[in-house]
Design a protein around this motif. Structure first.
Motif, mmCIF file in Angstrom:
data_model
loop_
_atom_site.group_PDB
_atom_site.id
_atom_site.type_symbol
_atom_site.label_atom_id
_atom_site.label_comp_id
_atom_site.label_asym_id
_atom_site.label_seq_id
_atom_site.Cartn_x
_atom_site.Cartn_y
_atom_site.Cartn_z
ATOM 1 N N HIS A 64 0.845 -1.185 0.000
ATOM 2 C CA HIS A 64 0.000 0.000 0.000
ATOM 3 C C HIS A 64 0.881 1.235 0.000
ATOM 4 C CE1 HIS A 64 0.470 -0.012 4.436
ATOM 5 N NE2 HIS A 64 0.230 1.298 4.336
ATOM 6 N N ARG A 86 -14.058 3.695 -0.031
ATOM 7 C CA ARG A 86 -13.622 3.534 1.360
ATOM 8 C C ARG A 86 -13.478 2.058 1.678
ATOM 9 N NH1 ARG A 86 -14.021 8.151 4.529
ATOM 10 N NH2 ARG A 86 -15.111 9.862 3.492
ATOM 11 N N LYS A 87 -12.432 1.713 2.409
ATOM 12 C CA LYS A 87 -12.225 0.337 2.849
ATOM 13 C C LYS A 87 -12.647 0.246 4.313
ATOM 14 C CE LYS A 87 -8.766 -3.316 3.151
ATOM 15 N NZ LYS A 87 -9.621 -4.350 2.593
ATOM 16 N N ALA A 88 -13.437 -0.765 4.631
ATOM 17 C CA ALA A 88 -13.822 -0.981 6.030
ATOM 18 C C ALA A 88 -12.548 -1.187 6.842
ATOM 19 C CB ALA A 88 -14.737 -2.192 6.140
ATOM 20 N N TRP A 89 -12.455 -0.490 7.967
ATOM 21 C CA TRP A 89 -11.220 -0.546 8.744
ATOM 22 C C TRP A 89 -11.548 -0.288 10.203
ATOM 23 C CZ3 TRP A 89 -6.932 -2.297 6.658
ATOM 24 C CH2 TRP A 89 -5.754 -2.213 7.375
ATOM 25 N N ASN A 90 -10.849 -0.965 11.086
ATOM 26 C CA ASN A 90 -11.005 -0.772 12.526
ATOM 27 C C ASN A 90 -9.945 0.246 12.968
ATOM 28 O OD1 ASN A 90 -11.708 -1.028 15.183
ATOM 29 N ND2 ASN A 90 -10.625 -2.956 15.490
ATOM 30 N N TYR A 91 -10.326 1.522 12.970
ATOM 31 C CA TYR A 91 -9.402 2.602 13.297
ATOM 32 C C TYR A 91 -9.167 2.695 14.798
ATOM 33 C CZ TYR A 91 -10.078 4.281 8.531
ATOM 34 O OH TYR A 91 -10.121 4.384 7.177
ATOM 35 N N VAL A 99 -8.319 4.860 5.219
ATOM 36 C CA VAL A 99 -7.977 3.791 4.286
ATOM 37 C C VAL A 99 -8.976 3.792 3.129
ATOM 38 C CG1 VAL A 99 -7.537 1.328 3.991
ATOM 39 C CG2 VAL A 99 -7.045 2.424 6.199
ATOM 40 N N GLN A 101 -9.450 2.447 -1.235
ATOM 41 C CA GLN A 101 -9.035 1.452 -2.233
ATOM 42 C C GLN A 101 -9.089 2.102 -3.603
ATOM 43 O OE1 GLN A 101 -10.604 -2.764 -0.590
ATOM 44 N NE2 GLN A 101 -12.191 -1.457 -1.352
ATOM 45 N N PRO A 107 -5.478 -1.295 -1.452
ATOM 46 C CA PRO A 107 -5.628 -0.309 -0.385
ATOM 47 C C PRO A 107 -4.513 0.733 -0.403
ATOM 48 C CG PRO A 107 -4.744 -2.347 0.491
ATOM 49 C CD PRO A 107 -5.054 -2.603 -0.951
ATOM 50 N N CYS A 109 -3.540 4.648 1.976
ATOM 51 C CA CYS A 109 -3.941 5.509 3.080
ATOM 52 C C CYS A 109 -3.728 6.971 2.730
ATOM 53 C CB CYS A 109 -3.132 5.189 4.333
ATOM 54 S SG CYS A 109 -3.415 3.520 4.962
#
Length: 119
Positions: A64, A86-91, A99, A101, A107, A109
């Motif tokens: 990335h 948008r990429k699903a992400w646990n921020y 994040v 794509q 992906p 950032c």
């Protein structure tokens, strides 16, 4: 001494990737693109070249790019309008990145540069 000369990015559609990344980064083609390969360089000045290589796997690669900016919200919206998603992400709390794509689901950032505090 070594220096990074290029990042090679695996994509399924080279011409679509040329369109997206040229606009996203303000880059241009170094040579005419083919269906299997393209090299992008900064439109102005020096910088790392981005080489786009056709791959057959539809899965995102294990790479990335972190793109630094002083206007994260504005750049995220601009990139979404160009075709990013948008990429699903646990921020984590206070994350300074978003994040996304590219159109091939690779992906990357968008990172907010640290703002200078008034002293």
């Amino acid at each position: 001494m070594l220096e990074i000369g290029a990042i090679v990015w695996g994509v399924q559609d080279v011409l679509r990737a040329v369109e997206f990344w040229s606009q996203a980064l303000n880059y241009k083609l170094k040579y005419p693109a083919t269906e299997g390969w393209a090299i992008l360089i900064p439109t102005e000045g020096r910088g790392i070249q981005l080489s786009l290589n056709k791959v057959s796997s539809p899965k995102a690669k294990r790479h990335h790019i972190d793109l630094f900016t002083d206007d994260q919200a504005g750049e995220v919206e601009r990139l979404l309008a160009l075709g990013a998603t948008r990429k699903a992400w646990n921020y984590e709390p206070d994350a300074d990145y978003v994040v996304l794509q590219d159109p091939d689901e690779n992906p990357f950032c968008v990172v907010q540069r640290k703002l200078k505090k008034d002293t």
